[in-house]
Design a protein around this motif. Structure first.
Motif, PDB file in Angstrom:
ATOM      1  N   VAL A 294      51.241 -40.950 -24.225  1.00  0.00           N
ATOM      2  CA  VAL A 294      51.937 -42.164 -23.800  1.00  0.00           C
ATOM      3  C   VAL A 294      52.742 -42.718 -24.970  1.00  0.00           C
ATOM      4  N   VAL A 295      54.024 -42.961 -24.715  1.00  0.00           N
ATOM      5  CA  VAL A 295      54.942 -43.476 -25.732  1.00  0.00           C
ATOM      6  C   VAL A 295      55.635 -44.704 -25.150  1.00  0.00           C
ATOM      7  N   PRO A 296      55.436 -45.868 -25.729  1.00  0.00           N
ATOM      8  CA  PRO A 296      56.001 -47.077 -25.121  1.00  0.00           C
ATOM      9  C   PRO A 296      57.522 -47.145 -25.254  1.00  0.00           C
ATOM     10  N   GLU A 297      58.160 -47.610 -24.192  1.00  0.00           N
ATOM     11  CA  GLU A 297      59.562 -47.998 -24.254  1.00  0.00           C
ATOM     12  C   GLU A 297      59.655 -49.456 -24.689  1.00  0.00           C
ATOM     13  N   TRP A 298      60.840 -49.842 -25.173  1.00  0.00           N
ATOM     14  CA  TRP A 298      61.039 -51.250 -25.541  1.00  0.00           C
ATOM     15  C   TRP A 298      60.963 -52.112 -24.296  1.00  0.00           C
ATOM     16  N   ARG A 299      60.185 -53.182 -24.376  1.00  0.00           N
ATOM     17  CA  ARG A 299      60.133 -54.201 -23.337  1.00  0.00           C
ATOM     18  C   ARG A 299      59.940 -55.556 -24.006  1.00  0.00           C
ATOM     19  N   TYR A 300      60.315 -56.599 -23.284  1.00  0.00           N
ATOM     20  CA  TYR A 300      60.095 -57.950 -23.798  1.00  0.00           C
ATOM     21  C   TYR A 300      58.620 -58.164 -24.116  1.00  0.00           C
ATOM     22  N   GLN A 304      54.950 -52.786 -23.264  1.00  0.00           N
ATOM     23  CA  GLN A 304      54.511 -51.389 -23.212  1.00  0.00           C
ATOM     24  C   GLN A 304      53.786 -50.976 -24.485  1.00  0.00           C
ATOM     25  N   LEU A 305      54.142 -51.548 -25.605  1.00  0.00           N
ATOM     26  CA  LEU A 305      53.447 -51.221 -26.855  1.00  0.00           C
ATOM     27  C   LEU A 305      51.978 -51.605 -26.753  1.00  0.00           C
ATOM     28  N   GLU A 306      51.699 -52.819 -26.274  1.00  0.00           N
ATOM     29  CA  GLU A 306      50.309 -53.253 -26.158  1.00  0.00           C
ATOM     30  C   GLU A 306      49.566 -52.474 -25.078  1.00  0.00           C
ATOM     31  N   LYS A 307      50.260 -52.099 -24.009  1.00  0.00           N
ATOM     32  CA  LYS A 307      49.615 -51.295 -22.965  1.00  0.00           C
ATOM     33  C   LYS A 307      49.240 -49.918 -23.524  1.00  0.00           C
ATOM     34  N   ALA A 308      50.145 -49.306 -24.276  1.00  0.00           N
ATOM     35  CA  ALA A 308      49.858 -47.998 -24.860  1.00  0.00           C
ATOM     36  C   ALA A 308      48.698 -48.085 -25.859  1.00  0.00           C
ATOM     37  N   LEU A 320      51.322 -42.531 -28.981  1.00  0.00           N
ATOM     38  CA  LEU A 320      52.256 -42.344 -30.090  1.00  0.00           C
ATOM     39  C   LEU A 320      53.284 -43.467 -30.038  1.00  0.00           C
ATOM     40  N   ASP A 321      53.699 -43.955 -31.197  1.00  0.00           N
ATOM     41  CA  ASP A 321      54.705 -45.022 -31.226  1.00  0.00           C
ATOM     42  C   ASP A 321      56.103 -44.506 -30.923  1.00  0.00           C
ATOM     43  N   HIS A 322      56.333 -43.205 -31.163  1.00  0.00           N
ATOM     44  CA  HIS A 322      57.651 -42.620 -30.866  1.00  0.00           C
ATOM     45  C   HIS A 322      57.462 -41.152 -30.540  1.00  0.00           C
ATOM     46  N   MET A 323      58.486 -40.569 -29.955  1.00  0.00           N
ATOM     47  CA  MET A 323      58.409 -39.161 -29.589  1.00  0.00           C
ATOM     48  C   MET A 323      58.331 -38.275 -30.837  1.00  0.00           C
ATOM     49  N   PRO A 324      57.558 -37.194 -30.787  1.00  0.00           N
ATOM     50  CA  PRO A 324      57.556 -36.248 -31.901  1.00  0.00           C
ATOM     51  C   PRO A 324      58.980 -35.775 -32.205  1.00  0.00           C
ATOM     52  N   SER A 325      59.270 -35.618 -33.485  1.00  0.00           N
ATOM     53  CA  SER A 325      60.650 -35.333 -33.893  1.00  0.00           C
ATOM     54  C   SER A 325      60.839 -33.938 -34.468  1.00  0.00           C
ATOM     55  N   SER A 326      59.811 -33.093 -34.339  1.00  0.00           N
ATOM     56  CA  SER A 326      59.913 -31.738 -34.863  1.00  0.00           C
ATOM     57  C   SER A 326      58.962 -30.841 -34.092  1.00  0.00           C
ATOM     58  N   ALA A 327      59.140 -29.531 -34.270  1.00  0.00           N
ATOM     59  CA  ALA A 327      58.256 -28.590 -33.584  1.00  0.00           C
ATOM     60  C   ALA A 327      56.810 -28.767 -34.022  1.00  0.00           C
ATOM     61  N   HIS A 328      56.584 -28.933 -35.334  1.00  0.00           N
ATOM     62  CA  HIS A 328      55.197 -29.057 -35.776  1.00  0.00           C
ATOM     63  C   HIS A 328      54.576 -30.373 -35.299  1.00  0.00           C
ATOM     64  N   ALA A 329      55.375 -31.418 -35.164  1.00  0.00           N
ATOM     65  CA  ALA A 329      54.846 -32.681 -34.641  1.00  0.00           C
ATOM     66  C   ALA A 329      54.492 -32.548 -33.163  1.00  0.00           C
ATOM     67  N   TRP A 330      55.315 -31.806 -32.409  1.00  0.00           N
ATOM     68  CA  TRP A 330      54.997 -31.576 -31.002  1.00  0.00           C
ATOM     69  C   TRP A 330      53.707 -30.759 -30.857  1.00  0.00           C
ATOM     70  N   ARG A 331      53.547 -29.727 -31.691  1.00  0.00           N
ATOM     71  CA  ARG A 331      52.325 -28.916 -31.609  1.00  0.00           C
ATOM     72  C   ARG A 331      51.081 -29.774 -31.867  1.00  0.00           C
TER      73      ARG A 331
END
Length: 380
Positions: A294-300, A304-308, A320-331
């Motif tokens: 689960v990765v929160p989108e920006w909301r007022y 979503q941050l608190e829900k996550a 996660l606070d943001h999407m993985p940005s590399s292959a090793h982060a995704w793994r």
């Protein structure tokens, strides 16, 4: 003998028209109320609701935050007081919306107003001497506007399980909350095999689902191009809004489907879900009991941050606070989500009778003679 079919005093219901979750849980709740309870729904859209029972009407009101061109300029320099959030000056649409609701208060003499969600509408109900229930969402809502809406309510309705409560909510607030995990969920989803047959997917191949709700503009596609190349033997499918990136190098195993009417079928078909943290989205995934990032989108108010964060604390999703940005982060992320999967804990957060229980709670909140009569008969 008393006539239980006599019409009771009406409930009002304000529904925010951003996304679909507000409308879906409204429909679920009002459909669970007795037929003898009239309900008037106030919303800026009337095309976002599932089917509603008889004795329920929708009254369209102007949007509280979208401009029409009729707004008077010259007031932008006036600061907004801390007791309200969306109260710009010189907006006739807001004036008209408030007049329609307060006029209905005067004529209908409602037993209760449910507010999902607006601190201003909640405070309007209290000012007009109408008992109101405030739907509770996650987020940093410690500001005076939210506090006034919560403190002035006769009850707080949380469309999620008590295990997802925020630790900063005080005890006097928590004791007035009715938790309704899964409120707004519609039809039961198919199992994995049946869902794959319906969607025409390979019954054996591993599939990762990327899911965003209808309340925002979705994610950029680039991170998922990286994910799909990292797992070339998986099928990657996105549903919901996505923003294209010119530099996204997407392989043939990544497919963007856009908005779909039955996201629960895609969730059922998945071996892994990567989603934002909208309330209905989360409830659908919890019910399906899938490995989950689960990765929160920006909301007022960081909703979503608190829900996550709450989902992560409960051990039912990898936050996660943001999407993985590399292959090793995704793994690393995928491995953690699969290893930490707790299907029993996920499904325990969905109440099978959430709407019916919430409807009974609403009825018990109001000193309505017909409700008291019905309850006497129910518990005699």
């Amino acid at each position: 003998m008393r006539d239980f079919a006599e019409t009771r005093r009406p409930f009002g219901y304000f529904v925010h028209h951003q996304g679909r979750g507000h409308a879906e849980r409204c429909a679920s709740l009002v459909n669970a109320l007795p037929d003898s309870r009239p309900v008037t729904i106030f919303c800026a859209r009337d095309d976002i609701f599932p089917a509603l029972r008889g004795n329920v009407e929708i009254r369209r009101i102007p949007s509280l935050f979208e401009t029409t061109g009729e707004e008077r300029s010259g007031f932008d320099g006036i600061p907004t007081p801390e007791t309200v959030h969306c109260a710009p000056l010189g907006w006739p649409g807001i004036r008209q919306a408030m007049a329609l609701i307060s006029g209905w208060f005067a004529k209908a003499d409602p037993a209760l107003m449910v507010c999902d969600v607006s601190a201003e509408i909640a405070q309007l109900a209290r000012i007009c001497s109408v008992p109101h229930v405030k739907v509770l969402q996650h987020g940093d809502r410690s500001d005076p506007g939210h506090r006034a809406a919560y403190d002035g309510a006769v009850g707080l309705l949380a469309p999620f399980a008590a295990e997802l409560a925020q630790p900063d909510w005080p005890a006097q607030m928590r004791e007035r909350i009715h938790f309704a995990g899964g409120l707004g969920l519609r039809t039961e989803a198919a199992d994995r095999s049946a869902a794959r047959r319906m969607l025409g997917l390979d019954p054996e191949a591993r599939m990762a689902l990327i899911l965003t709700g209808g309340g925002g503009n979705g994610w950029s596609t680039a991170p998922f191009g990286v994910a799909a190349r990292t797992y070339p033997d998986w099928q990657w499918i996105s549903i919901g809004a996505m923003q294209g990136d010119w530099h996204a190098t997407e392989g043939g195993n990544l497919r963007h489907t856009g908005w779909v009417e039955t996201p629960e079928d895609y969730i059922a078909a998945a071996d892994l879900v990567i989603s934002s943290a909208g309330n209905t989205t989360c409830a659908q995934i919890l019910r399906a009991a899938k490995p989950w990032i689960v990765v929160p989108e920006w909301r007022y108010f960081d909703e979503q941050l608190e829900k996550a964060r709450a989902l992560g604390r409960a051990g039912v999703a990898l936050h996660l606070d943001h999407m993985p940005s590399s292959a090793h982060a995704w793994r690393k992320a995928v491995a953690a989500a699969l290893a930490g999967h707790a299907p029993d804990a996920q499904q325990a957060l969905i109440a099978p009778d959430a709407a019916a229980a919430a409807a009974r709670w609403l009825d018990r909140l109001v000193p309505d003679p017909m409700t008291e009569i019905a309850n006497e008969g129910e518990f005699a």
